[in-house]
Motif scaffolding. Structure first.
Motif, PDB file in Angstrom:
ATOM      1  N   ASP A 164       0.807  -1.306   0.039  1.00 52.83           N
ATOM      2  CA  ASP A 164       0.025  -0.026   0.016  1.00 52.83           C
ATOM      3  C   ASP A 164       0.880   1.319   0.084  1.00 52.83           C
ATOM      4  O   ASP A 164       1.805   1.371   0.751  1.00 52.83           O
ATOM      5  CB  ASP A 164      -0.902   0.025   1.144  1.00 52.83           C
ATOM      6  CG  ASP A 164      -2.098   0.895   1.298  1.00 52.83           C
ATOM      7  OD1 ASP A 164      -2.383   1.585  -0.023  1.00 52.83           O
ATOM      8  OD2 ASP A 164      -2.396   1.677   2.370  1.00 52.83           O
TER       9      ASP A 164
ATOM     10  N   ARG B  57      -3.128   1.652  -7.397  1.00 52.28           N
ATOM     11  CA  ARG B  57      -4.185   1.124  -6.752  1.00 52.28           C
ATOM     12  C   ARG B  57      -5.213   0.638  -7.863  1.00 52.28           C
ATOM     13  O   ARG B  57      -6.220  -0.207  -7.847  1.00 52.28           O
ATOM     14  CB  ARG B  57      -5.200   2.271  -5.823  1.00 52.28           C
ATOM     15  CG  ARG B  57      -6.313   1.465  -5.280  1.00 52.28           C
ATOM     16  CD  ARG B  57      -5.712   0.896  -4.140  1.00 52.28           C
ATOM     17  NE  ARG B  57      -6.932  -0.271  -3.728  1.00 52.28           N
ATOM     18  CZ  ARG B  57      -6.899  -0.953  -2.552  1.00 52.28           C
ATOM     19  NH1 ARG B  57      -5.647  -1.191  -1.787  1.00 52.28           N
ATOM     20  NH2 ARG B  57      -7.781  -1.682  -2.190  1.00 52.28           N
ATOM     21  N   HIS B  58      -5.291   1.322  -9.047  1.00 48.28           N
ATOM     22  CA  HIS B  58      -5.960   1.022 -10.219  1.00 48.28           C
ATOM     23  C   HIS B  58      -5.868  -0.672 -10.724  1.00 48.28           C
ATOM     24  O   HIS B  58      -6.694  -0.966 -10.768  1.00 48.28           O
ATOM     25  CB  HIS B  58      -5.696   1.897 -11.210  1.00 48.28           C
ATOM     26  CG  HIS B  58      -6.568   1.404 -12.532  1.00 48.28           C
ATOM     27  ND1 HIS B  58      -7.956   1.510 -12.968  1.00 48.28           N
ATOM     28  CD2 HIS B  58      -6.122   0.981 -13.844  1.00 48.28           C
ATOM     29  CE1 HIS B  58      -8.237   1.140 -14.191  1.00 48.28           C
ATOM     30  NE2 HIS B  58      -7.064   0.675 -14.835  1.00 48.28           N
TER      31      HIS B  58
ATOM     32  N   ASP C 183      -7.477  -2.856  -8.007  1.00 49.34           N
ATOM     33  CA  ASP C 183      -8.931  -2.982  -8.156  1.00 49.34           C
ATOM     34  C   ASP C 183      -9.089  -3.778  -9.405  1.00 49.34           C
ATOM     35  O   ASP C 183     -10.043  -4.652  -9.265  1.00 49.34           O
ATOM     36  CB  ASP C 183      -9.363  -1.692  -8.314  1.00 49.34           C
ATOM     37  CG  ASP C 183      -9.341  -0.960  -6.840  1.00 49.34           C
ATOM     38  OD1 ASP C 183      -8.996  -1.564  -5.743  1.00 49.34           O
ATOM     39  OD2 ASP C 183      -9.310   0.223  -6.895  1.00 49.34           O
ATOM     40  N   GLU C 184      -8.425  -3.588 -10.376  1.00 52.30           N
ATOM     41  CA  GLU C 184      -8.693  -4.434 -11.727  1.00 52.30           C
ATOM     42  C   GLU C 184      -8.511  -5.752 -11.576  1.00 52.30           C
ATOM     43  O   GLU C 184      -9.193  -6.686 -11.994  1.00 52.30           O
ATOM     44  CB  GLU C 184      -8.038  -3.704 -12.869  1.00 52.30           C
ATOM     45  CG  GLU C 184      -8.148  -4.361 -14.213  1.00 52.30           C
ATOM     46  CD  GLU C 184      -9.700  -4.150 -14.780  1.00 52.30           C
ATOM     47  OE1 GLU C 184     -10.167  -4.734 -15.433  1.00 52.30           O
ATOM     48  OE2 GLU C 184     -10.249  -2.971 -14.171  1.00 52.30           O
TER      49      GLU C 184
ATOM     50  N   LYS D 212      -8.648  -7.629  -8.669  1.00 57.00           N
ATOM     51  CA  LYS D 212      -9.802  -8.014  -7.715  1.00 57.00           C
ATOM     52  C   LYS D 212     -11.266  -8.257  -8.671  1.00 57.00           C
ATOM     53  O   LYS D 212     -11.816  -9.129  -8.718  1.00 57.00           O
ATOM     54  CB  LYS D 212     -10.094  -7.069  -6.636  1.00 57.00           C
ATOM     55  CG  LYS D 212      -9.079  -6.942  -5.407  1.00 57.00           C
ATOM     56  CD  LYS D 212      -9.363  -5.937  -4.688  1.00 57.00           C
ATOM     57  CE  LYS D 212      -8.334  -5.790  -3.430  1.00 57.00           C
ATOM     58  NZ  LYS D 212      -8.657  -4.799  -2.616  1.00 57.00           N
ATOM     59  N   LYS D 213     -11.110  -7.224  -9.488  1.00 55.75           N
ATOM     60  CA  LYS D 213     -12.572  -7.218 -10.444  1.00 55.75           C
ATOM     61  C   LYS D 213     -12.752  -8.554 -11.292  1.00 55.75           C
ATOM     62  O   LYS D 213     -13.682  -9.206 -11.432  1.00 55.75           O
ATOM     63  CB  LYS D 213     -12.803  -6.125 -11.270  1.00 55.75           C
ATOM     64  CG  LYS D 213     -14.138  -6.062 -12.251  1.00 55.75           C
ATOM     65  CD  LYS D 213     -14.146  -4.481 -12.768  1.00 55.75           C
ATOM     66  CE  LYS D 213     -15.027  -4.589 -13.900  1.00 55.75           C
ATOM     67  NZ  LYS D 213     -14.920  -3.325 -14.706  1.00 55.75           N
TER      68      LYS D 213
END
Length: 508
Positions: free
Chosen positions: A207, A212-213, A216-217, A219-220
Motif C-alpha cells: 500500500d 491502486r487501479h 482493483d482491476e 480483484k474485479k
C-alpha cells in the motif's frame, strides 16, 4: 455426569446424481450440516453435553486429517468439560459469551450464523461448535496436515540468491513473503475462486507503492471468474490477462520467493494460489521475461553482458532457421562462394528440400523436449542423448539430413534454452516455426513480413494498461538503466513509469 457420544452418520437417500444445494439463507444446525457432509466418512460429528446439569448440548464438527486432535482435546474439549466457569453456565447464550471472552484456550474464535461460512471454515481445517437452539457456530482454526518442507526451486536454478522456494501451503507462502518484506504496509488480501475447489487466492501488494487501479482491476477480474476448479495457474491466467490469443506470456510465474518479492517492491501485484507452489506477478512485460534474479547479485558489467547476450540469443533462436531457409532457397547470391560451396557439398545426396529438412528437425526437437519432460527424471536425459547423438548421427550418415541443418537447429535450440522464462521460450518456439514457413514462401521478404507482424502484435499488446514493450516504448526513452543492460544500482532512482506507482521514488 457429562457424556460425550459419537453421532452415527446418516446416509442420504437422495440419488447420487442429484446435486445438493445450500441456500444462502439456510440456518446453521447439526441436522443441516449432516445433510451436506454426512455422506463423507472423514467428517466427524460429536455431541457434547455440558453445563452444571449437562443441560446444554452442542455438536462438534470437524474433518479428520485436517485438524490437530491434540489441540482439540486439550484446548477445546478439556475447557468445555472441566472449566469451572463454563460448568455453572445454564444456557447456550452464557456458554457462547464465555467462549467469546476466551475461556477456550484457542485464539481467534469466529462466530457465524451463515451455513456457507461455517462449511467453508470446516473444509479449510477448522473445528466448529454448533449450537442448534441459537443457530450459531463458533469455529477455531486448528488446521494441521502434512506440508512439504521448504526446499530449493526445482524449475528455476539459483546461482547466487535465496533458495527458499514456495510450497503448496498458502499460509507458509505468505509467511515467506512477510519474512522478506517486513514493511507494515504490505497488504495480503484473500478471495475464493472455484465453485467446487473453493481455492483461496492471496493478492499481495504494498500500500502506497502499487498502483491502486491495477489492484482493483485484478480483484474485479478474479471476482468475475465462474469456474469449477482452480488446480493450475492457467485457470487464473486465462481469465485475467488482456489478450488470450497471444502466444507471449503476460503474467510472470515463478516459484522463487526472492523474485516475487522483488516484483512486489517494484510496484507489481503478486498472486498466491493455495495448493500451488507457483506464484504470479502482474503485470508482465517482455523486458521482465528476459531478466534473471541473479542480474542484481553480480557485478553490473557481468550482468549487462549476460543480459545483452540474452537479447542476441532471442533474435538468434527466433530467426536463424527462417534465415537459413531463405538464404539457401532464394538468395544464394548473398553467401560467400566458399560457404555456398560448403553448404551444397553437405547437401549432396540429401533427397528432400531445405525447408522440409528444417521443418522435420524443428518438429523432432519439440518431440525430444516433450519426451524428456514427460519421462521419469532418471531416464529423461537419456532420451535427449539418444535422440540428439545416435538418431541425429544416423540420419546424417543415411543422407536424410544435411550436417549444416543439424548445426542450425542445435544452435537454435541452445539459444532458446538460454531464455530465463519457460513461457517466453515456448512462444518463441512457435513463432520461429511461423517465420520459417514465411521464409519458405518468398524468402527474406517473407521473414521481413513475419517480423513486422510480430512487432506489430507486441507493440499493440498491453497487460493491465502497461505496454508490453516498455520501457522501449511509451516512456520516451527514459528509465533505460534496467533494460538491455543493467547500470549500477545507484542509478535506480525511480520506479517504472509504465507501472504508474503511487510512490515513484525508489531510492535517494
Amino acid at each position: 455426569m457429562r457424556i460425550i457420544k459419537k453421532k452415527s452418520r446418516r446416509r442420504n437417500s437422495k440419488p447420487q446424481d442429484e446435486e445438493i444445494s445450500i441456500k444462502t439463507d439456510g440456518e446453521i444446525s447439526s441436522h443441516n450440516l449432516m445433510n451436506t457432509l454426512g455422506l463423507s466418512k472423514d467428517v466427524i460429528f460429536t455431541s457434547v453435553d455440558i453445563g452444571e446439569k449437562n443441560n446444554v448440548s452442542l455438536t462438534i464438527v470437524y474433518i479428520e486429517g485436517l485438524i490437530d486432535k491434540k489441540i482439540l482435546n486439550n484446548d477445546i474439549l478439556k475447557p468445555l468439560l472441566h472449566d469451572s466457569i463454563i460448568a455453572v453456565a445454564n444456557s447456550e447464550e452464557d456458554i457462547i459469551k464465555h467462549i467469546e471472552k476466551g475461556n477456550i484456550y484457542c485464539s481467534y474464535p469466529k462466530t457465524t450464523g451463515k451455513i456457507e461460512e461455517c462449511l467453508n471454515y470446516i473444509i479449510s481445517g477448522s473445528v466448529a461448535l454448533i449450537f442448534d437452539n441459537k443457530r450459531i457456530a463458533i469455529t477455531f482454526d486448528i488446521e494441521n496436515y502434512d506440508k512439504r518442507a521448504i526446499t530449493e526451486p526445482t524449475g528455476e536454478n539459483v546461482v547466487k540468491g535465496s533458495k527458499d522456494a514456495f510450497v503448496e501451503t498458502l499460509k507458509v507462502n505468505t509467511a515467506i513473503i512477510r519474512r522478506k518484506i517486513k514493511t507494515p504496509k504490505l497488504v495480503i488480501e484473500e478471495t475464493v475462486v472455484g465453485k467446487q475447489t473453493l481455492t483461496t487466492i492471496a493478492i499481495v501488494y504494498i500500500d502506497g507503492i502499487t498502483n491502486r487501479h491495477i489492484v482493483d482491476e485484478i480483484k474485479k477480474r478474479l471476482d468475475s471468474i465462474d469456474i469449477d476448479e482452480v488446480l493450475a495457474t492457467g485457470f487464473i491466467e486465462e481469465f485475467i490477462i488482456d489478450n488470450n490469443y497471444s502466444l507471449f506470456p503476460q503474467v510472470i510465474c515463478t516459484e522463487r520467493s526472492d523474485k516475487l518479492c522483488s516484483h512486489i517492491v517494484s510496484g507489481r501485484v503478486g498472486l498466491l494460489i493455495d495448493g500451488l507452489p507457483v506464484t504470479c506477478a502482474i503485470p508482465g512485460t517482455l523486458n521482465m521475461f528476459l531478466h534473471a534474479q541473479e542480474d542484481y547479485s553480480q557485478n553490473f558489467w557481468v550482468s549487462s553482458s549476460k543480459r545483452l547476450l540474452r537479447y542476441v540469443l532471442l533474435v538468434l533462436t527466433l530467426l536463424l532457421p527462417a534465415f537459413y531457409v531463405a538464404i539457401t532457397a532464394f538468395h544464394q547470391e548473398m553467401l560467400p562462394i566458399e560457404l555456398a560451396i560448403a553448404i551444397e557439398v553437405s547437401k549432396e545426396g540429401v533427397p528432400i528440400p531445405t525447408f522440409i529438412e528444417i521443418l522435420v528437425m524443428l518438429i523432432a526437437f519439440e518431440v525430444l523436449v516433450e519426451a524428456g519432460i514427460r519421462l521419469p527424471r532418471s531416464i529423461g536425459q537419456t532420451v535427449s542423448i539418444v535422440g540428439a547423438l545416435i538418431v541425429g548421427e544416423a540420419a546424417v550418415n543415411a543422407k536424410l539430413i544435411s550436417p549444416v541443418v543439424v548445426i542450425v537447429i542445435a544452435a537454435t535450440a541452445i539459444s532458446g534454452f538460454a531464455m530465463p522464462d519457460q513461457d517466453l521460450s515456448n512462444a518463441l518456439r512457435i513463432w520461429r516455426l511461423i517465420l520459417t514457413v514465411f521464409a519458405s514462401i518468398i524468402g527474406l521478404f517473407g521473414v521481413s513480413i513475419g517480423v513486422l507482424l510480430l512487432l506489430f502484435h507486441l507493440a499493440k499488446l498491453e497487460s493491465f494498461g502497461v505496454p508490453y514493450l516498455s520501457p522501449f516504448v511509451a516512456q520516451e526513452g527514459k528509465q533505460m538503466e534496467d533494460s538491455i543492460v543493467r547500470l549500477p544500482l545507484k542509478y535506480f532512482q525511480k520506479r517504472s513509469i509504465s507501472l504508474q506507482a503511487t510512490n515513484k521514488k525508489r531510492q535517494g
